[in-house]
Design a protein around this motif. Structure first.
Motif, short mmCIF file in Angstrom:
data_model
loop_
_atom_site.label_atom_id
_atom_site.label_comp_id
_atom_site.label_asym_id
_atom_site.label_seq_id
_atom_site.Cartn_x
_atom_site.Cartn_y
_atom_site.Cartn_z
N VAL A 105 0.84 -1.19 0.00
CA VAL A 105 0.00 0.00 0.00
C VAL A 105 0.88 1.24 0.00
O VAL A 105 0.68 2.16 -0.77
N MET A 106 1.88 1.23 0.89
CA MET A 106 2.79 2.36 0.97
C MET A 106 3.95 2.01 1.89
O MET A 106 3.92 1.02 2.61
N THR A 107 4.97 2.85 1.84
CA THR A 107 6.12 2.73 2.72
C THR A 107 6.26 4.06 3.47
O THR A 107 6.15 5.12 2.86
N VAL A 108 6.50 3.96 4.77
CA VAL A 108 6.65 5.13 5.62
C VAL A 108 8.09 5.14 6.12
O VAL A 108 8.60 4.11 6.56
N GLY A 123 11.60 15.33 12.26
CA GLY A 123 10.68 15.73 11.20
C GLY A 123 9.51 14.79 11.06
O GLY A 123 9.34 13.85 11.83
N ASP A 124 8.67 15.08 10.07
CA ASP A 124 7.50 14.26 9.81
C ASP A 124 7.86 12.99 9.05
O ASP A 124 8.93 12.91 8.43
N GLU A 125 6.94 12.06 9.08
CA GLU A 125 7.09 10.83 8.32
C GLU A 125 7.07 11.15 6.82
O GLU A 125 6.35 12.03 6.39
N LEU A 126 7.87 10.43 6.06
CA LEU A 126 7.80 10.51 4.61
C LEU A 126 6.90 9.38 4.14
O LEU A 126 7.12 8.21 4.48
N MET A 127 5.88 9.70 3.40
CA MET A 127 4.90 8.73 2.92
C MET A 127 5.17 8.46 1.45
O MET A 127 5.07 9.37 0.62
N LEU A 128 5.51 7.22 1.14
CA LEU A 128 5.89 6.86 -0.23
C LEU A 128 4.94 5.83 -0.80
O LEU A 128 4.67 4.80 -0.17
N GLY A 129 4.46 6.08 -2.01
CA GLY A 129 3.66 5.11 -2.74
C GLY A 129 4.52 4.46 -3.81
O GLY A 129 5.74 4.63 -3.84
N ASP A 130 3.88 3.76 -4.71
CA ASP A 130 4.61 3.08 -5.79
C ASP A 130 5.36 4.06 -6.69
O ASP A 130 6.37 3.72 -7.28
N ASN A 131 4.85 5.28 -6.80
CA ASN A 131 5.44 6.27 -7.71
C ASN A 131 6.17 7.39 -6.98
O ASN A 131 6.30 8.49 -7.51
#
Length: 176
Positions: A105-108, A123-131
């Motif tokens: 679904v995603m990588t945090v 800092g804040d979480e980086l929210m990464l999807g497939d793109n």
């Protein structure tokens, strides 16, 4: 972009709180042992640790679970500690892969300062999807769901709220 699964994100937030609680108590040079937290269809949760003779083997076992064993669960989060190279040096980070029935679904990615240097979220979480990075609104919604899940962790005794209050404003993982 389809709606992000709130239940899976809350599960990931619960694991994030658990992992940072563990990391905040590690001795100098200690390394968080990767774990997964998976939820059955009936809502029961199962916490597992990934074994190995060293952190690299543990990390490999956790990454293999993301693309293999996680497929048997409706919702699953897998957390592991990594070092991320930045222009100013390596930064410790917790990586949480959020998976539903084996589909990512995603990588945090959440940077942090280890316990021996005064534990702190950076800092804040980086929210990464497939793109790549999620757009701002879905990223903010995902972070809110994860933080809600973190607050559900019993025994945190206000630690999460303290970490949130003391969180550095900007992650060392983003360019300024």
């Amino acid at each position: 972009m389809p709606a992000l699964p709130t239940a899976a994100l809350q599960l990931a937030g619960f694991l994030m709180a658990h992992a940072f609680w563990t990391a905040s108590d590690l001795p100098p040079g200690g390394h968080y042992q990767p774990q997964s937290l998976c939820m059955r269809a009936d809502g029961n949760r199962v916490l597992n640790s990934f074994d190995g003779t060293n952190p690299k083997e543990q990390d490999e076992a956790a990454r293999a679970f993301v693309t293999g064993g996680a497929a048997q669960w409706p919702d699953c989060a897998i957390a592991r500690q990594v070092k991320v190279g930045t222009p100013t040096g390596d930064v410790d980070a917790l990586v949480i892969d959020v998976v539903q029935y084996g589909g990512s679904v995603m990588t945090v990615v959440q940077a942090f300062r280890p316990a021996d240097k005064g534990f702190r979220l950076l800092g804040d979480e980086l929210m990464l999807g497939d793109n790549g990075p999620l757009p701002p609104l879905p990223a903010a919604q995902a972070a809110a769901a994860m933080r809600e899940g973190a607050l559900d962790h019993p025994g945190m005794d206000g630690k999460w709220n303290q970490w949130e209050t003391e969180r550095d404003p900007v992650s060392p993982l983003v360019e300024r």
